[in-house]
Design an enzyme around this catalytic site. Sequence first.
Site, mmCIF file in Angstrom:
data_model
loop_
_atom_site.group_PDB
_atom_site.id
_atom_site.type_symbol
_atom_site.label_atom_id
_atom_site.label_comp_id
_atom_site.label_asym_id
_atom_site.label_seq_id
_atom_site.Cartn_x
_atom_site.Cartn_y
_atom_site.Cartn_z
ATOM 1 N N ASP A 105 -9.730 -3.943 3.769
ATOM 2 C CA ASP A 105 -10.020 -5.524 4.293
ATOM 3 C C ASP A 105 -10.385 -6.077 5.099
ATOM 4 O O ASP A 105 -11.783 -5.431 4.474
ATOM 5 C CB ASP A 105 -8.555 -3.676 5.726
HETATM 6 N N1 URA Z 1 -8.175 2.096 4.441
HETATM 7 C C1 URA Z 1 -8.324 0.952 5.223
HETATM 8 O O1 URA Z 1 -7.455 1.642 6.027
HETATM 9 N N2 URA Z 1 -8.748 0.361 4.578
HETATM 10 C C2 URA Z 1 -9.740 -0.324 4.111
HETATM 11 O O2 URA Z 1 -10.492 -1.421 4.550
HETATM 12 C C3 URA Z 1 -9.905 0.925 3.117
HETATM 13 C C4 URA Z 1 -8.954 1.798 2.882
#
Ligand code: URA
Length: 233
Positions: A105
């Site tokens: 993310d």
């Molecule tokens: N899980 C998440 O919620 N975000 C990420 O960036 C990676 C794994």
Amino acid sequence: MKFPYRLDKFISHFAEVPRSKAKQGIKRKHVEVNGEVIIKADHSVNEGDTVTWYGESINAVGKRYFMLNKPEGYVCANQDELHATVFDLLDEPLASQLQVAGRLDIDTTGLVLITSDGDWNHVLTSPRHQKYKTYLVECEMPITDDAIEQLENGVQLHNERELTKPAKVEKLADYAIRLSIYEGKYHQVKRMLAAVGNGVAALHREAIANIVLDDALAPGEYRALTESEIKLH
Ligand code: URA
């Protein structure tokens, strides 16, 4: 071999066909250089030229594998209208042939793998191969033993049919755990923590399978993977 190449040699080398077959394909107009049909076997191919062989573009760079220490604020996409992408941090030719193996993310930091090898990407990201991704999770509330047990056994995520696959959890402090999972559902870690009544304050990926983020890489820096990292074990 170095640029410029003779066209027939280029095709023979990178498309892995005999020189005679390369010559024949050129003569029969099955070869384009930068969008133009070329019928001369001794045409010069320069670095950056796009050569297509029977409609398929030939990759002259070989397979490539990188690790990047992703800072906050970057998205894991080849292009984005609103945000900087991890590809803005890469200074590599033919970047359009590269793909992220397991996105993070925008607000997650840490290890991002980038490759031109689609099969390798699949092995890392498909849950069937059980390649663990390890995250440092800073939680919004103290993490309870009951929550750890639930995460280890599998939790029910909103809008999913099945429980999450068993996870490995190590408690590091009242508000921090190291969580290893081999699935990669959308926002999976954040949704797993929400499912046990907690939340994620900060998320950082430390490792994927045997590939551990190199602590010599400052946020925003990257390097090529070593042979042994690429082998995956
Ligand atoms: N899980 C998440 O919620 N975000 C990420 O960036 C990676 C794994």
